[in-house]
Enzyme design. Structure first.
Site, PDB file in Angstrom:
ATOM      1  N   HIS A  85     -10.330  -2.751  11.698  1.00  0.00           N
ATOM      2  CA  HIS A  85      -9.230  -3.580  11.181  1.00  0.00           C
ATOM      3  C   HIS A  85      -8.984  -4.700  12.193  1.00  0.00           C
ATOM      4  CE1 HIS A  85      -4.821  -3.523   9.451  1.00  0.00           C
ATOM      5  NE2 HIS A  85      -5.556  -4.444   8.888  1.00  0.00           N
TER       6      HIS A  85
ATOM      7  N   THR B 263      -3.754 -12.574  10.959  1.00  0.00           N
ATOM      8  CA  THR B 263      -4.019 -13.849  10.283  1.00  0.00           C
ATOM      9  C   THR B 263      -3.549 -15.009  11.152  1.00  0.00           C
ATOM     10  OG1 THR B 263      -3.831 -12.790   8.131  1.00  0.00           O
ATOM     11  CG2 THR B 263      -3.583 -15.183   8.175  1.00  0.00           C
TER      12      THR B 263
ATOM     13  N   LYS C 278      -9.664  -2.725   1.909  1.00  0.00           N
ATOM     14  CA  LYS C 278      -9.395  -1.588   2.782  1.00  0.00           C
ATOM     15  C   LYS C 278     -10.225  -0.362   2.373  1.00  0.00           C
ATOM     16  CE  LYS C 278      -6.764  -3.623   5.642  1.00  0.00           C
ATOM     17  NZ  LYS C 278      -5.758  -4.522   5.302  1.00  0.00           N
TER      18      LYS C 278
ATOM     19  N   ARG D  22       3.158  -3.929  17.819  1.00  0.00           N
ATOM     20  CA  ARG D  22       4.527  -4.430  17.913  1.00  0.00           C
ATOM     21  C   ARG D  22       5.299  -3.454  18.765  1.00  0.00           C
ATOM     22  NH1 ARG D  22       7.088  -7.892  13.985  1.00  0.00           N
ATOM     23  NH2 ARG D  22       5.322  -8.564  12.730  1.00  0.00           N
TER      24      ARG D  22
ATOM     25  N   TYR E 248      -1.776  -3.389  -6.791  1.00  0.00           N
ATOM     26  CA  TYR E 248      -1.488  -4.070  -5.526  1.00  0.00           C
ATOM     27  C   TYR E 248      -2.770  -4.233  -4.690  1.00  0.00           C
ATOM     28  CZ  TYR E 248      -0.383  -5.028  -0.758  1.00  0.00           C
ATOM     29  OH  TYR E 248      -0.410  -5.605   0.482  1.00  0.00           O
ATOM     30  N   GLY E 249      -2.889  -5.365  -4.027  1.00  0.00           N
ATOM     31  CA  GLY E 249      -4.037  -5.739  -3.198  1.00  0.00           C
ATOM     32  C   GLY E 249      -4.786  -4.592  -2.529  1.00  0.00           C
ATOM     33  N   GLY E 250      -4.206  -4.066  -1.473  1.00  0.00           N
ATOM     34  CA  GLY E 250      -4.902  -3.044  -0.684  1.00  0.00           C
ATOM     35  C   GLY E 250      -5.217  -1.776  -1.469  1.00  0.00           C
TER      36      GLY E 250
ATOM     37  N   SER F  65       4.935 -10.267   0.208  1.00  0.00           N
ATOM     38  CA  SER F  65       4.283 -11.170  -0.754  1.00  0.00           C
ATOM     39  C   SER F  65       3.077 -11.816  -0.068  1.00  0.00           C
ATOM     40  CB  SER F  65       5.262 -12.222  -1.258  1.00  0.00           C
ATOM     41  OG  SER F  65       5.864 -12.904  -0.180  1.00  0.00           O
ATOM     42  N   ARG F  66       2.082 -12.166  -0.866  1.00  0.00           N
ATOM     43  CA  ARG F  66       0.787 -12.555  -0.275  1.00  0.00           C
ATOM     44  C   ARG F  66       0.174 -13.767  -0.957  1.00  0.00           C
ATOM     45  NH1 ARG F  66      -1.475  -9.006   3.978  1.00  0.00           N
ATOM     46  NH2 ARG F  66       0.145  -7.426   4.193  1.00  0.00           N
TER      47      ARG F  66
ATOM     48  N   CYS G 274       1.047  -7.523  11.861  1.00  0.00           N
ATOM     49  CA  CYS G 274       1.307  -7.660  13.294  1.00  0.00           C
ATOM     50  C   CYS G 274       0.582  -8.862  13.893  1.00  0.00           C
ATOM     51  CB  CYS G 274       0.959  -6.382  14.033  1.00  0.00           C
ATOM     52  SG  CYS G 274       2.112  -5.050  13.652  1.00  0.00           S
ATOM     53  N   GLY G 275       0.128  -9.805  13.067  1.00  0.00           N
ATOM     54  CA  GLY G 275      -0.294 -11.085  13.618  1.00  0.00           C
ATOM     55  C   GLY G 275      -1.778 -11.401  13.592  1.00  0.00           C
TER      56      GLY G 275
ATOM     57  N   PHE H 127       2.550 -16.902  18.542  1.00  0.00           N
ATOM     58  CA  PHE H 127       1.793 -17.838  17.694  1.00  0.00           C
ATOM     59  C   PHE H 127       0.787 -18.636  18.531  1.00  0.00           C
ATOM     60  CE2 PHE H 127       5.786 -16.704  15.645  1.00  0.00           C
ATOM     61  CZ  PHE H 127       5.297 -16.211  14.456  1.00  0.00           C
TER      62      PHE H 127
ATOM     63  N   SER I 195      -1.118  -3.669  10.339  1.00  0.00           N
ATOM     64  CA  SER I 195      -0.737  -4.551   9.239  1.00  0.00           C
ATOM     65  C   SER I 195       0.542  -5.315   9.588  1.00  0.00           C
ATOM     66  CB  SER I 195      -0.501  -3.725   7.981  1.00  0.00           C
ATOM     67  OG  SER I 195      -1.677  -3.021   7.675  1.00  0.00           O
TER      68      SER I 195
ATOM     69  N   ASP J 101      -9.000 -10.091   9.103  1.00  0.00           N
ATOM     70  CA  ASP J 101      -8.511  -8.735   8.812  1.00  0.00           C
ATOM     71  C   ASP J 101      -9.522  -7.628   9.120  1.00  0.00           C
ATOM     72  OD1 ASP J 101      -6.177  -7.306   7.762  1.00  0.00           O
ATOM     73  OD2 ASP J 101      -7.466  -6.691   6.111  1.00  0.00           O
TER      74      ASP J 101
ATOM     75  N   ARG K 191       0.842  -1.188   0.000  1.00  0.00           N
ATOM     76  CA  ARG K 191       0.000   0.000   0.000  1.00  0.00           C
ATOM     77  C   ARG K 191       0.881   1.243   0.000  1.00  0.00           C
ATOM     78  NH1 ARG K 191      -1.852   0.701   4.399  1.00  0.00           N
ATOM     79  NH2 ARG K 191      -1.127  -1.159   5.488  1.00  0.00           N
TER      80      ARG K 191
HETATM   81  P1  GTP Z   1      -1.997  -7.842   7.435  1.00  0.00           P
HETATM   82  O1  GTP Z   1      -2.527  -8.891   6.493  1.00  0.00           O
HETATM   83  O2  GTP Z   1      -0.929  -6.988   6.825  1.00  0.00           O
HETATM   84  O3  GTP Z   1      -3.087  -7.016   8.048  1.00  0.00           O
HETATM   85  O4  GTP Z   1      -1.174  -8.626   8.590  1.00  0.00           O
HETATM   86  P2  GTP Z   1      -1.620  -9.492   9.866  1.00  0.00           P
HETATM   87  O5  GTP Z   1      -1.940  -8.598  11.004  1.00  0.00           O
HETATM   88  O6  GTP Z   1      -2.653 -10.480   9.470  1.00  0.00           O
HETATM   89  O7  GTP Z   1      -0.251 -10.240  10.244  1.00  0.00           O
HETATM   90  P3  GTP Z   1       0.185 -11.769  10.058  1.00  0.00           P
HETATM   91  O8  GTP Z   1      -0.613 -12.691  10.907  1.00  0.00           O
HETATM   92  O9  GTP Z   1       0.259 -12.068   8.618  1.00  0.00           O
HETATM   93  O10 GTP Z   1       1.660 -11.727  10.666  1.00  0.00           O
HETATM   94  C1  GTP Z   1       2.647 -10.871  10.171  1.00  0.00           C
HETATM   95  C2  GTP Z   1       4.025 -11.268  10.644  1.00  0.00           C
HETATM   96  O11 GTP Z   1       4.070 -11.332  12.068  1.00  0.00           O
HETATM   97  C3  GTP Z   1       4.436 -12.647  10.141  1.00  0.00           C
HETATM   98  O12 GTP Z   1       5.786 -12.573   9.733  1.00  0.00           O
HETATM   99  C4  GTP Z   1       4.301 -13.535  11.350  1.00  0.00           C
HETATM  100  O13 GTP Z   1       5.191 -14.598  11.308  1.00  0.00           O
HETATM  101  C5  GTP Z   1       4.566 -12.575  12.514  1.00  0.00           C
HETATM  102  N1  GTP Z   1       3.827 -12.973  13.745  1.00  0.00           N
HETATM  103  C6  GTP Z   1       2.505 -13.264  13.824  1.00  0.00           C
HETATM  104  N2  GTP Z   1       2.150 -13.620  15.082  1.00  0.00           N
HETATM  105  C7  GTP Z   1       3.289 -13.526  15.825  1.00  0.00           C
HETATM  106  C8  GTP Z   1       3.565 -13.760  17.209  1.00  0.00           C
HETATM  107  O14 GTP Z   1       2.715 -14.114  18.010  1.00  0.00           O
HETATM  108  N3  GTP Z   1       4.862 -13.546  17.612  1.00  0.00           N
HETATM  109  C9  GTP Z   1       5.839 -13.150  16.742  1.00  0.00           C
HETATM  110  N4  GTP Z   1       7.058 -12.955  17.216  1.00  0.00           N
HETATM  111  N5  GTP Z   1       5.599 -12.924  15.423  1.00  0.00           N
HETATM  112  C10 GTP Z   1       4.349 -13.110  14.967  1.00  0.00           C
HETATM  113  C1  SPV Z   2      -2.794  -4.697   5.298  1.00  0.00           C
HETATM  114  O1  SPV Z   2      -1.842  -4.066   4.810  1.00  0.00           O
HETATM  115  O2  SPV Z   2      -3.291  -4.405   6.413  1.00  0.00           O
HETATM  116  C2  SPV Z   2      -3.369  -5.856   4.585  1.00  0.00           C
HETATM  117  C3  SPV Z   2      -2.986  -6.076   3.197  1.00  0.00           C
HETATM  118  O3  SPV Z   2      -4.209  -6.555   5.130  1.00  0.00           O
HETATM  119  S1  SPV Z   2      -3.767  -4.939   2.154  1.00  0.00           S
HETATM  120  O4  SPV Z   2      -4.980  -5.553   1.620  1.00  0.00           O
HETATM  121  O5  SPV Z   2      -2.845  -4.661   1.081  1.00  0.00           O
HETATM  122  O6  SPV Z   2      -4.126  -3.748   2.860  1.00  0.00           O
HETATM  123 MN    MN Z   3      -4.675  -5.843   7.204  1.00  0.00          MN
END
Ligand code: GTP
Ligand code: SPV
Ligand code: MN
Length: 591
Positions: free
Chosen positions: A233, A260, A213, A407, A204-206, A375-376, A257-258, A500, A255, A284, A76
């Site tokens: 969000h 998914t 978004k 974070r 790009y996606g977002g 990458s997604r 920050c965990g 995790f 985004s 999300d 984005r």
């Molecule tokens: P968007 O799709 O951008 O909104 O991201 P998201 O909030 O869904 O984040 P996602 O779950 O994809 O995690 C993003 C990064 O954080 C990845 O590299 C994960 O490996 C890392 N991560 C997720 N959960 C944890 C956790 O509990 N601890 C740590 N140290 N890293 C984590």
């Molecule tokens: C984010 O950046 O928070 C995402 C990916 O979930 S995007 O759809 O590109 O916004």
């Molecule tokens: Mn997101």
């Protein structure tokens, strides 16, 4: 303009608008998407023919496609994202603003004639389960087959949306043109007062999947303000206890920050043995509305996951890996010679060779990464092994707790419960997090990201906080609000908390607190678990580490409070007085 297939709607407002935009963009053809399987086949072949996607190994990854985006179009672009309200002050100090008249003119100039030699796809979609009182209709006009194929996964797309729309004009007008993918003329512009989005020079996606978004958060948050609902969000999960009752929780993290990962959490062995299960509703975005029972109910407006690939492994997120074995689009990962995919952090050894996200030859000895950090994968929610049986429920799920988190290497403890709704809104409003590669710009700098919505608020941040405070007064049985931080680091710079699946341990305390149980100690920011209140069975965590994770350090918080006030000053006179009052009270407590 030639229509390539049957116009599958009788809605005159839609047809006239499509023709008007086609007149402007001058595509060779107009194609109305119906969402059928045959159409998917046809459009996939078209996309392959145009070079927008490639087939992956259909034996190993059936139905999967590979796509590589322009090198300047991988995340984005927040500095090119605009909220075009009539009055500049209504967009607020955290959004870029353009005058709507000027923006329309500029973007129409960019779009004029830009689809010559291309097809204009009409993509009708529903955000939310069909027939849900919370769901909304959008129609995206785009010249990208990649976008169509992604929208087909991410939303309920096709005739189903026209059927729900009928002859109404209540739909979000989404216009997307690739133009030349030129970052110097890129813009993602929102016209909340006209329920319209225009995005140009990006795929790009977002920036380009406009239901996500742009509609579900920026336009959604604006609509929610006047219609008494909330667009956030947030992931949505159900936690099933050994007794069989399910508690639904939402969590807002910025985004990458965990979300998914938490949404697809697999309980660690000791908790699984006790009988805990986790159900995925969304990863999300949450749309939240007050139900007839006075509780807050949530739906996931999306139908797919657009998840971060790097770091996804059988160890970190097995449910995600199982979800993406078929019918998935991979964007900007590494492609192997046998037509499979790889990214940094995937299990096992890296492939001996491959083609990286830039399209260059790659080996493990290469300096560059194989996959772009942002990458997604795009995959259907229904393929997720932990998908909740309530995913399609038009009523949504009732929310017991809402969680904010970012974070933070320091300051914020692993988990705490805020004292009440207002204090919870404060915790959300003052969230901060290190920046990630989900957006272009510097990575790893701490910035304020209120409610993880900084890049996604469709209006003034002060009014958005006011809306949160107002909602608290209207929800009779409001969820409790918590804050978490999985990312605290020790002096060596390593994460202290294993994260995790183990995050469930903190969530179980959250649920206990919602039931009036769970040991806690009071601190100025809220209730923090006592060291023995968390189930740490089987966890390799020293007593000192646990204490450090749960500590609330006065000196650190005094600094933190100074940073917060700088942001309130930026928000200006629309910063609610309640927020300032809580700040004053916290300053006293920590003095
Ligand atoms: P968007 O799709 O951008 O909104 O991201 P998201 O909030 O869904 O984040 P996602 O779950 O994809 O995690 C993003 C990064 O954080 C990845 O590299 C994960 O490996 C890392 N991560 C997720 N959960 C944890 C956790 O509990 N601890 C740590 N140290 N890293 C984590
Ligand atoms: C984010 O950046 O928070 C995402 C990916 O979930 S995007 O759809 O590109 O916004
Ligand atoms: Mn997101």
């Amino acid at each position: 303009m030639a229509v390539a297939n049957q116009i599958i709607t009788e809605n005159k407002i839609v047809i006239n608008w499509v023709n008007e935009i086609a007149e402007l963009c001058q595509p060779d053809k107009i194609y109305y998407c119906d969402g059928s399987e045959e159409e998917k086949q046809k459009l996939t072949e078209e996309a392959v023919h145009l070079g927008e996607v490639e087939y992956l190994n259909q034996e190993k990854l059936p139905g999967c496609l590979y796509s590589r985006s322009d090198i300047n179009d991988v995340a984005r672009t927040e500095h090119l994202t605009y909220i075009c309200t009539r009055k500049k002050e209504d967009a607020g100090p955290t959004n870029n603003w353009l005058d709507p008249q000027q923006a329309y003119q500029k973007l129409h100039d960019t779009l004029r004639g830009s689809m010559k030699g291309r097809t204009l796809y009409v993509v009708p979609f529903i955000m939310g389960p069909a027939g849900s009182p919370i769901s909304k209709i959008g129609i995206e006009l785009t010249d990208s087959v990649y976008v169509v194929l992604n929208m087909r996964i991410m939303t309920r797309m096709g005739k189903i949306a026209f059927d729900q729309l009928g002859d109404s004009d209540d739909f979000t007008r989404c216009i997307h043109g690739k133009v030349k993918l030129d970052i110097n003329h890129r813009a993602i512009a929102h016209f909340p007062e006209d329920n319209t989005i225009i995005s140009v020079n990006t795929a790009y996606g977002g920036n380009a999947l406009l239901g996500k978004k742009c509609l579900a958060l920026r336009i959604g948050s604006f609509l929610g303000k006047t219609q008494d609902w909330m667009a956030e969000h947030m992931l949505i999960i159900g936690i099933e206890t050994p007794k069989g009752d399910i508690h639904y929780i939402t969590a807002a993290f910025p985004s990458q920050c965990g979300k998914t990962n938490l949404a697809m959490l697999v309980p660690p062995a000791p908790l699984k043995k006790l009988g805990y299960k986790v159900w995925t509703v969304g990863d999300d975005i949450a749309w939240l509305k007050i139900g007839p029972d006075g509780r807050l109910w949530a739906i996931n407006p999306e139908n797919g996951f657009f998840g971060v690939a790097p770091g996804t492994s059988m160890k970190s997120n097995p449910n995600a890996l199982k979800t993406i074995q078929k019918n998935t689009i991979f964007t900007n990962v590494l492609k192997t010679p046998e037509g499979t995919v790889w990214w940094e952090g995937l299990d096992g050894d890296p492939p001996k060779e491959g083609t990286n996200w830039k399209g260059e030859p790659w080996t493990p000895a290469s300096k560059d990464k194989g996959a772009h950090p942002n990458s997604r994968f795009t995959a259907p929610v229904e393929q997720c092994p932990s998908v909740s049986p309530e995913f399609e429920n038009p009523k949504g799920v009732p929310i017991s707790a809402m969680i904010f988190g970012g974070r933070r290497a320091k300051v914020a403890p692993l988990v705490y419960e805020t004292f009440n709704w207002e204090r919870g809104v404060y915790a959300g409003a003052t969230m901060a997090s290190e920046t990630t590669s989900a957006a272009t710009g510097q990575v790893g700098v701490v910035r304020r990201d209120p409610m993880a919505m900084l890049p996604f608020m469709g209006y003034h941040v002060g009014d958005y906080w006011r809306h949160w405070l107002n909602m608290g007064k209207k929800i009779k049985h409001a969820p409790k609000i918590f804050h978490v931080n999985w990312f605290r680091k020790n002096e060596k710079g390593d994460f202290i908390w294993p994260g995790f699946g183990e995050n469930l341990r903190a969530l179980l305390w959250v649920i206990e607190r919602c039931q009036g149980k769970g040991q806690a100690q009071e601190t100025p920011i809220g209730y923090v678990p006592t060291a023995n209140a968390l189930n740490t069975e089987g966890l390799d965590l020293s007593k000192a580490d646990l204490e450090s994770l749960l500590s609330v350090d006065s000196a650190e918080w005094q600094e933190e409070l100074k940073g917060q006030v700088e942001f309130f000053d930026k928000v200006g006179d629309r910063c609610p007085k309640e927020i300032r009052e809580i700040h004053a009270s916290l300053t006293k407590s920590f003095a």
